[in-house]
Structure formats: C-alpha cells, structure tokens
Design a protein around this motif. Structure first.
Motif, PDB file in Angstrom:
ATOM      1  N   PHE A  33       0.825  -1.204   0.000  1.00 49.69           N
ATOM      2  CA  PHE A  33       0.000   0.000   0.000  1.00 49.69           C
ATOM      3  C   PHE A  33       0.863   1.260   0.000  1.00 49.69           C
ATOM      4  O   PHE A  33       0.493   2.269  -0.617  1.00 49.69           O
ATOM      5  N   TYR A 732      -5.881  -3.754   0.163  1.00 49.39           N
ATOM      6  CA  TYR A 732      -7.169  -3.403  -0.441  1.00 49.39           C
ATOM      7  C   TYR A 732      -8.130  -2.819   0.598  1.00 49.39           C
ATOM      8  O   TYR A 732      -8.965  -1.972   0.274  1.00 49.39           O
ATOM      9  N   LEU A 818      -3.765  -0.418  -7.151  1.00 51.41           N
ATOM     10  CA  LEU A 818      -4.258   0.325  -5.993  1.00 51.41           C
ATOM     11  C   LEU A 818      -4.153   1.822  -6.211  1.00 51.41           C
ATOM     12  O   LEU A 818      -5.042   2.595  -5.812  1.00 51.41           O
TER      13      LEU A 818
END
Length: 924
Positions: A33, A732, A818
C-alpha cells in the motif's frame, strides 16, 4: 516525497524491496500500500500521467504473457514430443500386449467452455506461438472480442481439430513402428489412444440462453466439419478415392441442415421446414461410418507401406470420433430431472426423491417403460428442460449420428433415484443403449455421502443391466463447488476416497466386467483443481495412483476423463506443436494404468494422521466460507476486478441484491477463485494447512515428507504460497480507511486534493470494508505462521528461486492497480454534484465506483453531464426567436478532467488483472 518519475518497473521494484525491509522495524507496515501511495502521489501531482502508467502496464502485460508461455512450454515440452512418440513402440512387449494397451483410451479429453477466455485472440496467439517455439513475446494485440457462445464453440472446434491431428500423428507412429516390428500382424491393430468430447452448446446447467435447436445446429455443424476433414484426409491419400465424393456429398447435405437450424425456429412453420429437410430420406444423408470404416480397413489389408498406415490411421480417427468433432456431453441439473419425473409418478409432487418409496416407484416405471417415438415437434412443445435434452439426444442419434454415444451429465446429483430417473427417460425414448448417465459429485454433501450413493445405485438391478449394456459405469467429479466450499485439498482427498468407493461398489456388485469412466472436471487454474507443478501432478491430482490401483486390484478397466476448460485449457491445443506435445505427454504418463507393484503410500496407511489432517483443513476452510468477514471481503468489489471471460454469466440468476449483501453462493466458482488471485491470496488452497498440523507438527511433517501424495499436496501449497501476499489483502482494505484519506493532505503535502480527500474520509467513516479486510488478513496471518513452521519441517524438494521475481512483479502490479483505484476514487468525488435522475443519486454513483461497477457509473455520469445538445440550427423554423443567444455548451471539461480518466484508469486496472492471472498461470 519519493521520486518515481519516470515510471519504470526497475524503479518500482527497487522501491518495493526497500519498503519490505521496513517491515522488520514496523511489523504492521504495508509495503504494497505504501508503494501504491507513492505512485498515487506522483500521479496526482502530475509528475506522471495515465499514459505513462499505460506504457508500464503494457510492458508488464507482455512480460506476464511470456511467463505464461514459458510455464506452458515447461509443462508439455514440445521439443520432446517426437522422441516420446518413438518410445511408445520401441518399449513395447508382445504384440498382444501392445494391441491391448493401445486399444483403449489413455484419456478422454473434454473441451469445456467455462468462463476462462481471459486473453484476447492476439494474446492467445502470442502465448501459443511462444510456447510452441520458445520465442520471446515482444507485444501482443490486446483487442478483446465479444465472448459469445458461438465464439466459444469456434474456439473449441479449433482445439479439437488440432487434437485430432495430433492423435493421427500418434496413431500413425504406432502403426508404422508396429509394421516394422510385427510385419505379419500389425494390420490387426485398432489403436484408440484418445477420445475427444465437448459440452460447448450442450451444457444447460445454470444457463437459460441455449435453445434446444442451438444444440442441434452445433451438432450438425460439427458433423459437417468432421466430414470435410475426413474427406481431406482421404484425398491426401488418394485424390481419386471413391469415398471422397461420398464424404463430400454428405458434408454438403449436413451443411444445408446446419444452416436450416441456424435461425430462430420459434415459429412452427420455420421449424417444420427445417426438420422435414433434415429427416427426409436422401442418398447423401450419412448416419453411420461403420461401412466406411470397414471398407478402409479392407483396403488397408491389401495396401503396402505408408498407404496402409494412412488408411488405418483414418479408420482409427473415424472409430474414435464418429460423425462429429468428438462425442458430446449434455448436462442438466438434478432438480430439473426431479421436476420431470414427478409428473410421471402418482402424487409425485409430494414424493421425497431420496426415499425408498421413490426408488420403488422408479423401478415400476422402468419395468413398464415402452419406447415412444418422437419428432422435432415433440421437442418444440416440451416444457421440461430435462425431457427436452433426452428428446434432443434421440433426434441426434436418429438423424445426425447413429453410432456415437452421448453423455448425460447430472449436476448436484445426490440420490440414486436421480440416475434412475434419467435412465427412465433414456429408455422411454429408445436411447438407453447409446446414453451414458453420469452423476456429478462436487458439493460437500455429494462427496460426503457419495459412497453410500454408489452402493445403493449399483445394487439396483436395472442399473446393473444398463451398465453392462453400455459397458461402463460413468461418474463425474468436479472441483468447481467442491474447491470453493470444501477447499481444494480436502476436495481432492474426498474425490479420491469416492473413486475408491466406486471400485469397491463395482466389485461388490459384480461389475468388474465393465469399465469405470471417471470424468474429473478440474480446470487450468490452481484454484480449480489443476496442479501447477508438472503435467504428471496435473494428471495425478484428480485421479491419484492410489485410486487407479484400487480399480486395477479389482480387475476393473478404468477410462479416465479430464476437461480442458475454455481459453486456459484450449491453450494446450492452440497449435499443432502444443497439441502433439500435450497428447504425447499424457500418453507417456499412462493415466489409464495402475501400478500394482508400487510401494504402499504412508498417506493411506497412516489414516489416523491423514484423516485428521483432512478434516482439520476442511473445517478451517468452512469456517472461512461461513464467515461474514470472508464473504464481505471477497465481494467487496463485486466482480469489478475481473474481465468478462465467458458467455455464461458470472453471477447466478438469483443475484438481484446490492453488492454489500452479495452471497458467495451467488458468484460462480471460477470468478470466486479469480477474485482470490486478484486480492493476492488463494485462500481455498493455502488456508488451514498450517492450522491442521498445529497439534502434531512432527508426525504430520514426517507423513508429508515420506508420502508421495503428501509431497504432492505440499508442492501445490508451496506453488500457491510463493505467489501469495497477505499484505496485499490488507492493502485493499486501506482503500476504505477513512483515516488514510483524512490524513493524506496533512501538513499541506497535497493541498489540491484536500477537498476530495475530505469528502472520501467523511463518506467512508461508516464503511465496513477496512475492518473486514483487516480481520481477514489477521486470520490469514495466524494460519500462515503455523504453515511456515510446517514448511520448516518439510523441506522444499524442488526449490524455485525464480518465483521471488514473479512475486515482486505481482507486488508492483498490485501497487499500480491500488494507485489507479485511488485515482478513480479521487476523480469521482470531485465530479460536481448533480441532481437525482432515474432513481440514481450521486451517492449511488460513488458506491458504483467503490465496488468497481465502473461502466454503470460512467453511464450515469455521462447522462448527467452530456457533451452535446440540440442546436437551434438543427431546426427549420419559420418563426423567429432570439433565445437562447450563443451556441450552448456541453460539459466537455467535466468529461475530460473527471469522467474520461476514470474510464482510462479502470481499463488499465483490468489489464493488470490479466497480467496477474497470467503470472498465476490461469484465470481462476
């Protein structure tokens, strides 16, 4: 701020490697992330554009196609095919042994069309050529084609044609070698190393879009194509052969009938015309190849050398395929059969199909059944799906191909009465001697109670007589629902036990004189039952050496059957080289044989350990599947992470609820597995292995080390785990973390995003997805810790250091996606507020994007912000009017700044999905 411009894979991979090091300092740190955040900041700052991202995605897409081609090449080794062919005869024993061995198929290969057509036609060609030749893929045309039933059927026919040619090569090689070794006897050979079949256009389970006359049309088209191929083969041997004209005339006659059935036959007059032309007597109407085969064999007996081999090769192909591209498999659901049979039994609507009363009533029905003639009008007026399938089979046997047997697969079949119901309809329409009724075992209940089912079914006198008439007992085992609701490894072990119970039941009921046809409908993805480690594992995973030995010990000949599914499976037959490599690899592995001399496998001897291991994994898997956390995480994006990959709908027909309430049972098995790949963790393979060993690490590890089946299980787990990332699963969830969005513009780092981030933060305060993904990741992490303890005790027998590079590539792709999703989120909340229209509000559009129903969201946004209006100049008015002044303006800036970027980012996200699936080896 980390400088990632210009974007390159090396730059992103290096950054990801640096970020992974930080997890040693901060265990909760998420490198996937964080890299996505770095890319997002670079993108939103304007330092890179979506076009730059597209260029990088294109490079990684090509790399993923190359990886897939290399994997395919390693599985079937095309360069070794010729030497394998040479070995099949040179290693043979006596002529009698050689003739007997090759007289029965080593495998029935079924071309099914489950939704796995992930690659575009250009990408498929690129992978196929690279796998065939070993060349590098520089680029491939990614233009996607609408995946219709006709498209799927065309792809299946192409794969079948390549498979037929490859089988001809194998048969010709066997005959040529035998001619040298046994010059006086080789013409006695009738080799049948493979049979082929397809259910594309005949599978009615779970779909309502296939009309009965569609199936007739496909069967006629297949007959015409095969007749043409037979004629071509014979003409290549002797252009002036008398049978060439006969075959060509039959082809032309069949093509006309196929054209007749290609239109809409809903009107009685249209159907009558088409049916009457098909059923009419005609000298060109060929219904059996028996006399043709006899003539070719007679000619081969008097021919010399290559001509004799060629004639016998063609006769062998005709014997295998009949008047079609292969055999056909119809499929219905057990409920459809139950509904049909209830109308034949007094008070049947109240009858429990699983009761002794139902069995008694069916015995009476079977005893009293007298064959009824039927015609195409019978088909047109029949309302029952199940009965309609039997009527269609009867018409095919009567007017298309009188010789080739037809399979009737029955999904969700859990009662012997269901099979007897199918047998009744086969007898009622006079086709009992040509139809193989095959119950499908794939639900947890069917697998758990399947042994008792088989005991009861084979004890029925009517069924035993039927099995002897057909020469086989046929069953189907599937990894579809089994792998989804039980877990793939427990499913494999349950299926294996069921196969063993079939051998026992056949022996107990005096059926050792017939064959056991075991159809395993595993697929190409490691999430659906195909083992990724080797082709040997692929063949043994659904039909193990242990199961094969059970049949061999009982003296029962086994006919193994396996499906090659859709775009993934057809790749194995996508070029002549790959088709030959695949069939020769299968033939070398000899899946129809059982080695009675093999030492006992500890996995089956130490059932005190292996059964507990199996049950513990199954229980762990079921805890996931019954958990609202797991269900919500898997459905968090609906099906928006996936491309459309087939003509069969991915959601079941009952799915009319919002994505928030979507049930796992509303998503079909392949999309479910594909979502697991895209979220980064094949839960239904890996989860539970570590926890199952927790109470007895040393003994379980010893069992898995010593047992060939145990090592095979661990090869599957390691292959899946090597591509898995729990950090990605957690990443996610961070997309829905309100605190992330509220903090992102902190200290003025991204002032231009402050309003959008504030809107997202406020909107997501009540959203549950962040917590759902965190809980799922935590549970997976605890189980993974236990798995790695087991790994330490069971060394990797085949290390794959290259997988670390693949893992890094997947990590970069996930971070890119992402970042693209963040871009979509930021753009959609920045679109100016519009008034509610057509019962769709701005909030609805936001939720559409958050669940990746992007096409629907874009349609609503374009409706709210049109870019063209009617102009005054479009009208020829006699009356003058000053209002409005000017030309009028559309919302071009909103389209350019917000709507188009969402569309572009979503398109790139789906291309990343393709690349990730390629790196996993298949879709779903």
């Amino acid at each position: 701020m980390t400088d990632l411009a210009p974007l390159s894979f090396d730059r992103l991979a290096d950054r990801l490697r640096e970020l992974h090091v930080r997890t040693q300092e901060t265990p909760l740190f998420n490198p996937v992330f964080q890299l996505a955040h770095d890319i997002s900041r670079t993108l939103e700052a304007g330092d890179v554009s979506l076009e730059d991202v597209a260029q990088l995605v294109g490079e990684l897409e090509a790399e993923s196609l190359g990886a897939r081609a290399e994997r395919l090449r390693c599985l079937v080794t095309p360069d070794a095919a010729a030497s394998r062919l040479d070995g099949f005869c040179s290693d043979s024993g006596s002529f009698e042994d050689f003739a007997a061995y090759w007289a029965n198929p080593q495998l029935h290969v079924v071309f099914t069309a489950h939704p796995t057509f992930l690659l575009s036609p250009g990408q498929t060609r690129a992978v196929a050529q690279a796998a065939s030749t070993g060349r590098t893929i520089e680029a491939a045309d990614g233009t996607r084609t609408a995946i219709t039933l006709d498209y799927e059927h065309g792809e299946a026919m192409q794969a079948l044609a390549h498979a037929q040619n490859a089988r001809d090569r194998l048969v010709s090689s066997l005959l040529s070698c035998a001619a040298k070794k046994w010059p006086d006897r080789w013409r006695e050979l009738e080799p049948l190393p493979f049979r082929f079949a397809s259910w594309v256009g005949y599978d009615m389970d779970g779909r309502t879009d296939i009309k009965w006359y569609t199936s007739i049309r496909f069967r006629l088209a297949e007959k015409a194509e095969r007749l043409g191929r037979y004629a071509d083969s014979l003409a290549a041997i002797d252009a002036g052969h008398g049978l060439v004209g006969k075959l060509r005339a039959a082809q032309t006659h069949t093509e006309r009938s196929a054209a007749d059935f290609a239109g809409d036959l809903g009107k009685p007059a249209d159907l009558s015309a088409a049916a009457n032309r098909l059923t009419a007597g005609d000298p060109d109407k060929l219904l059996s190849l028996a006399p043709v085969i006899a003539q070719l064999e007679e000619e081969a007996a008097g021919a010399d050398g290559d001509e004799a081999v060629a004639l016998k090769t063609l006769a062998a192909a005709m014997r295998a395929d009949g008047l079609g591209m292969g055999n056909i498999h119809f499929r219905v659901n057990a409920k459809q059969l139950h509904n049909a049979i209830r109308t034949r039994i007094e008070n049947g609507e109240e009858l429990d199909i699983g009761s002794q009363g139902a069995l008694g009533a069916l015995r009476d029905l079977l005893a009293e059944a007298k064959p009824l003639s039927a015609n195409f009008a019978s088909l047109a007026i029949e309302s029952s799906t199940a009965v309609r399938q039997f009527l269609a089979m009867a018409q095919i046997l009567k007017h298309v191909d009188a010789d080739a047997p037809i399979r009737m697969l029955v999904a969700e079949c859990e009662q012997p009465a269901t099979v007897l119901s199918a047998l009744y309809f086969a007898r009622l329409f006079g086709i009992e001697d040509k139809v193989d009724v095959s119950p499908l075992f794939e639900t947890e209940s069917a697998l758990e109670h399947g042994g008792r089912f088989l005991d009861a079914l084979l004890a029925e006198e009517d069924y035993r007589a039927y099995a002897r008439k057909r020469g086989r007992v046929a069953i189907q085992t599937g990894f579809s629902d089994a792998g989804r609701f039980v877990g793939q490894i427990p499913a494999s072990l349950a299926i294996e036990r069921l196969q063993g119970r079939l051998a026992e039941a056949m022996a107990a009921n005096g059926l050792t004189d017939v064959a056991a046809l075991v159809f395993n409908t595993h697929g190409e993805g490691m999430g659906r039952g195909a083992h990724p480690a080797s082709f040997k594992d692929r063949l043994e995973w659904p039909l193990s050496p242990w199961a094969r030995r059970r049949f061999a010990r009982a003296g029962i000949r086994i006919e193994p059957e396996a499906s090659f599914q859709g775009g993934d499976g057809y790749l194995f037959f996508s070029t002549p080289e790959l088709a030959l490599a695949t069939l020769s690899e299968i033939a070398e592995r000899a899946p129809a044989t059982g080695d009675l001399e093999a030492p006992a496998d500890a996995f089956y001897r130490r059932t005190d350990l292996s059964l507990d291991f199996y049950r513990a994994i199954k229980d762990h898997q079921q805890e996931h599947l019954e958990s609202r956390t797991y269900s919500r995480a898997i459905t968090a994006f609906g099906l928006g992470l996936l491309n459309t990959t087939g003509s069969r709908v991915s959601r079941r027909q009952s799915d009319i609820n919002a994505d928030r309430e979507m049930s796992l049972r509303q998503i079909r098995a392949i999309p479910h597995n594909a979502i697991l790949q895209q979220l980064g963790y094949p839960v239904n393979i890996i989860a539970g292995i570590g926890s199952a060993a927790e109470s007895n690490y040393e003994d379980i590890a010893e069992l898995l080390r010593e047992s060939p089946r145990g090592r095979q299980i661990m090869r599957l787990v390691r292959a899946s785990n090597a591509l898995a990332s729990i950090k990605t699963v957690a990443a996610y969830g961070e997309l829905f973390n309100s605190a992330y969005w509220a903090s992102r513009p902190y200290r003025g780092t991204e002032d231009h995003l402050a309003r959008a981030c504030e809107t997202l933060a406020e909107y997501l305060i009540q959203d549950d997805r962040n917590g759902v993904f965190r809980r799922l990741a935590s549970r997976l992490r605890v189980d993974a810790l236990k798995l790695h303890r087991l790994f330490d005790l069971v060394p990797d027998e085949e290390p794959h250091p290259e997988r670390e590079g693949v893992r890094r590539t997947i990590g970069v792709l996930q971070s890119l996606r992402l970042a693209l999703m963040q871009h979509m989120f930021l753009k959609v909340v920045s679109v100016p507020v519009f008034s509610r229209a057509n019962d769709i509000s701005r909030t609805d559009v936001l939720e559409m994007v958050f669940t990746l129903r992007v096409d629907e969201a874009l349609a609503q946004l374009r409706r709210a912000y049109p870019t063209s209006f009617p102009q005054k100049s479009d009208f020829a008015m006699d009356e003058g009017g000053e209002y409005p002044r000017g030309a009028g303006e559309g919302y071009d800036a909103i389209r350019t700044n917000y709507i188009d970027p969402i569309e572009q980012a979503h398109g790139l996200s789906l291309r990343i999905s393709t690349a990730i699936a390629n790196l996993f080896g298949a879709h779903g």
